[in-house]
Scaffold this motif. Sequence first.
Motif, PDB file in Angstrom:
ATOM      1  N   ASP A  76       0.792  -1.226   0.000  1.00 40.39           N
ATOM      2  CA  ASP A  76       0.000   0.000   0.000  1.00 40.39           C
ATOM      3  C   ASP A  76       0.822   1.273   0.000  1.00 40.39           C
ATOM      4  OD1 ASP A  76      -2.386   1.251  -0.249  1.00 40.39           O
ATOM      5  OD2 ASP A  76      -2.815   1.282   1.896  1.00 40.39           O
ATOM      6  N   PRO A  77       1.496   1.562  -1.058  1.00 36.12           N
ATOM      7  CA  PRO A  77       1.621   0.819  -2.312  1.00 36.12           C
ATOM      8  C   PRO A  77       2.680  -0.288  -2.185  1.00 36.12           C
ATOM      9  CG  PRO A  77       2.902   2.807  -2.495  1.00 36.12           C
ATOM     10  CD  PRO A  77       2.210   2.843  -1.137  1.00 36.12           C
ATOM     11  N   ILE A  78       2.614  -1.248  -3.095  1.00 37.47           N
ATOM     12  CA  ILE A  78       3.589  -2.337  -3.070  1.00 37.47           C
ATOM     13  C   ILE A  78       4.952  -1.792  -3.487  1.00 37.47           C
ATOM     14  CG2 ILE A  78       4.262  -4.522  -4.139  1.00 37.47           C
ATOM     15  CD1 ILE A  78       1.287  -5.188  -4.308  1.00 37.47           C
ATOM     16  N   ARG A  79       5.965  -2.095  -2.680  1.00 45.47           N
ATOM     17  CA  ARG A  79       7.330  -1.650  -2.964  1.00 45.47           C
ATOM     18  C   ARG A  79       8.313  -2.667  -2.404  1.00 45.47           C
ATOM     19  NH1 ARG A  79       4.659   0.783   0.880  1.00 45.47           N
ATOM     20  NH2 ARG A  79       5.637   1.359   2.815  1.00 45.47           N
ATOM     21  N   LEU A  80       9.478  -2.724  -3.021  1.00 49.86           N
ATOM     22  CA  LEU A  80      10.556  -3.628  -2.607  1.00 49.86           C
ATOM     23  C   LEU A  80      11.712  -2.800  -2.072  1.00 49.86           C
ATOM     24  CD1 LEU A  80      10.529  -5.993  -5.689  1.00 49.86           C
ATOM     25  CD2 LEU A  80       9.618  -6.504  -3.429  1.00 49.86           C
ATOM     26  N   HIS A  81      12.492  -3.402  -1.188  1.00 43.15           N
ATOM     27  CA  HIS A  81      13.663  -2.710  -0.648  1.00 43.15           C
ATOM     28  C   HIS A  81      14.691  -3.751  -0.222  1.00 43.15           C
ATOM     29  CE1 HIS A  81      15.948   0.530   0.995  1.00 43.15           C
ATOM     30  NE2 HIS A  81      15.847   0.120   2.249  1.00 43.15           N
ATOM     31  N   ALA A  82      15.957  -3.387  -0.309  1.00 44.05           N
ATOM     32  CA  ALA A  82      17.050  -4.249   0.148  1.00 44.05           C
ATOM     33  C   ALA A  82      17.929  -3.438   1.083  1.00 44.05           C
ATOM     34  CB  ALA A  82      17.857  -4.761  -1.045  1.00 44.05           C
ATOM     35  N   TRP A  83      18.456  -4.095   2.122  1.00 39.35           N
ATOM     36  CA  TRP A  83      19.283  -3.411   3.104  1.00 39.35           C
ATOM     37  C   TRP A  83      20.166  -4.424   3.815  1.00 39.35           C
ATOM     38  CZ3 TRP A  83      14.211  -4.665   3.603  1.00 39.35           C
ATOM     39  CH2 TRP A  83      13.815  -5.390   4.733  1.00 39.35           C
ATOM     40  N   ILE A  84      21.122  -3.910   4.594  1.00 35.35           N
ATOM     41  CA  ILE A  84      21.929  -4.789   5.431  1.00 35.35           C
ATOM     42  C   ILE A  84      21.640  -4.460   6.890  1.00 35.35           C
ATOM     43  CG2 ILE A  84      23.739  -5.080   3.712  1.00 35.35           C
ATOM     44  CD1 ILE A  84      25.535  -3.254   5.462  1.00 35.35           C
ATOM     45  N   CYS A  85      21.903  -5.444   7.743  1.00 36.65           N
ATOM     46  CA  CYS A  85      21.710  -5.276   9.185  1.00 36.65           C
ATOM     47  C   CYS A  85      23.051  -5.427   9.892  1.00 36.65           C
ATOM     48  CB  CYS A  85      20.739  -6.324   9.720  1.00 36.65           C
ATOM     49  SG  CYS A  85      19.081  -6.150   9.059  1.00 36.65           S
ATOM     50  N   ASP A  86      23.167  -4.802  11.040  1.00 37.14           N
ATOM     51  CA  ASP A  86      24.383  -4.914  11.841  1.00 37.14           C
ATOM     52  C   ASP A  86      24.361  -6.211  12.644  1.00 37.14           C
ATOM     53  OD1 ASP A  86      22.660  -4.458  13.990  1.00 37.14           O
ATOM     54  OD2 ASP A  86      23.397  -2.433  14.367  1.00 37.14           O
ATOM     55  N   GLY A  87      25.324  -6.378  13.518  1.00 35.16           N
ATOM     56  CA  GLY A  87      25.436  -7.594  14.320  1.00 35.16           C
ATOM     57  C   GLY A  87      24.277  -7.818  15.271  1.00 35.16           C
ATOM     58  N   ARG A  88      23.482  -6.779  15.535  1.00 35.74           N
ATOM     59  CA  ARG A  88      22.308  -6.911  16.402  1.00 35.74           C
ATOM     60  C   ARG A  88      21.027  -7.142  15.610  1.00 35.74           C
ATOM     61  NH1 ARG A  88      22.050  -1.668  19.355  1.00 35.74           N
ATOM     62  NH2 ARG A  88      22.854  -0.925  17.377  1.00 35.74           N
ATOM     63  N   GLY A  89      21.158  -7.195  14.275  1.00 33.76           N
ATOM     64  CA  GLY A  89      19.987  -7.416  13.428  1.00 33.76           C
ATOM     65  C   GLY A  89      19.214  -6.165  13.094  1.00 33.76           C
ATOM     66  N   GLU A 105      19.289   3.178   7.448  1.00 35.41           N
ATOM     67  CA  GLU A 105      17.984   3.069   6.799  1.00 35.41           C
ATOM     68  C   GLU A 105      16.955   3.874   7.585  1.00 35.41           C
ATOM     69  OE1 GLU A 105      17.263   1.612   3.938  1.00 35.41           O
ATOM     70  OE2 GLU A 105      19.308   0.905   3.683  1.00 35.41           O
ATOM     71  N   PRO A 106      15.921   4.350   6.908  1.00 30.21           N
ATOM     72  CA  PRO A 106      14.875   5.104   7.612  1.00 30.21           C
ATOM     73  C   PRO A 106      14.044   4.205   8.528  1.00 30.21           C
ATOM     74  CG  PRO A 106      14.291   4.805   5.305  1.00 30.21           C
ATOM     75  CD  PRO A 106      15.703   4.279   5.478  1.00 30.21           C
ATOM     76  N   GLU A 107      13.329   4.819   9.444  1.00 31.50           N
ATOM     77  CA  GLU A 107      12.506   4.081  10.401  1.00 31.50           C
ATOM     78  C   GLU A 107      11.498   3.156   9.727  1.00 31.50           C
ATOM     79  OE1 GLU A 107      12.438   3.946  13.830  1.00 31.50           O
ATOM     80  OE2 GLU A 107      14.334   5.027  13.750  1.00 31.50           O
ATOM     81  N   HIS A 108      10.948   3.571   8.586  1.00 28.19           N
ATOM     82  CA  HIS A 108       9.905   2.772   7.950  1.00 28.19           C
ATOM     83  C   HIS A 108      10.429   1.470   7.335  1.00 28.19           C
ATOM     84  CE1 HIS A 108      11.266   5.139   4.431  1.00 28.19           C
ATOM     85  NE2 HIS A 108      10.941   4.056   3.752  1.00 28.19           N
ATOM     86  N   THR A 109      11.724   1.213   7.415  1.00 34.73           N
ATOM     87  CA  THR A 109      12.257  -0.065   6.930  1.00 34.73           C
ATOM     88  C   THR A 109      11.645  -1.220   7.715  1.00 34.73           C
ATOM     89  OG1 THR A 109      14.307   1.022   6.280  1.00 34.73           O
ATOM     90  CG2 THR A 109      14.386  -1.365   6.484  1.00 34.73           C
ATOM     91  N   GLY A 110      11.254  -0.968   8.938  1.00 36.33           N
ATOM     92  CA  GLY A 110      10.607  -1.992   9.748  1.00 36.33           C
ATOM     93  C   GLY A 110       9.250  -2.432   9.213  1.00 36.33           C
ATOM     94  N   LEU A 111       8.675  -1.672   8.291  1.00 32.36           N
ATOM     95  CA  LEU A 111       7.391  -2.038   7.685  1.00 32.36           C
ATOM     96  C   LEU A 111       7.532  -3.121   6.621  1.00 32.36           C
ATOM     97  CD1 LEU A 111       5.849   1.521   7.207  1.00 32.36           C
ATOM     98  CD2 LEU A 111       5.380  -0.124   9.040  1.00 32.36           C
ATOM     99  N   TYR A 112       8.762  -3.376   6.179  1.00 33.30           N
ATOM    100  CA  TYR A 112       8.983  -4.367   5.123  1.00 33.30           C
ATOM    101  C   TYR A 112       8.982  -5.780   5.705  1.00 33.30           C
ATOM    102  CZ  TYR A 112      10.165  -0.686   1.858  1.00 33.30           C
ATOM    103  OH  TYR A 112      10.101   0.403   1.037  1.00 33.30           O
ATOM    104  N   THR A 113       8.314  -6.680   5.025  1.00 33.95           N
ATOM    105  CA  THR A 113       8.331  -8.089   5.381  1.00 33.95           C
ATOM    106  C   THR A 113       9.481  -8.723   4.628  1.00 33.95           C
ATOM    107  OG1 THR A 113       5.948  -8.117   5.670  1.00 33.95           O
ATOM    108  CG2 THR A 113       7.029 -10.251   5.300  1.00 33.95           C
TER     109      THR A 113
END
Length: 130
Positions: free
Chosen positions: A91-104, A109-117
Motif C-alpha cells: 500500500d503501495p507495493i514496494r521492494l527494498h534491500a538493506w543490510i543489518c548490523d550484528g544486532r539485526g 535506513e529510515p525508520e519505515h524499513t521496519g514495515l517491510y516483510t
Amino acid sequence: MAALVSVSLMLTVRQAGRAELWFGRLVRLAEAGRALPPASTAHARAAVRSVRWAARAVPARIACLEESTAASLLLAAGGRGNVWRHGVATDPIRLHAWICDGRGLPVEEPEHTGLYTVINTSNPSGAEPR
C-alpha cells in the motif's frame, strides 16, 4: 577506494551472464560474507556510507539492491559479515534491500524499513548473528 572497487565488482557481476538472472547473481554476491564474524554497527555504517559516496561517481543505476550488495561485499573484503535482507511492503507495493548490523538492526535506513516483510535473507535460519 575500496568502496569504488566493491561497486565496480557488483556492477560487473550484475551485467555478466544472462540478463534474466542478474537478481540471483547479486543475491549470491550479497551473501559472500554471511559466515564471517558480524561487523560492528560502526563498520556497517561506514561501509554503507562509503558505497553511497562511491556510487555517485559511477554513471549507472545504483539503487538499494546494488548498494546493499556492494556494502556486503565491502564488509566481506574486510573480513566482516552482515545480514543482507530483501523485503516487500504494501500500500503501495514496494521492494527494498538493506543490510543489518550484528544486532539485526537495519544500517543507515529510515525508520519505515521496519514495515517491510523480509522475503529473502542471507540468514535463512532467521536467527540473528551472534
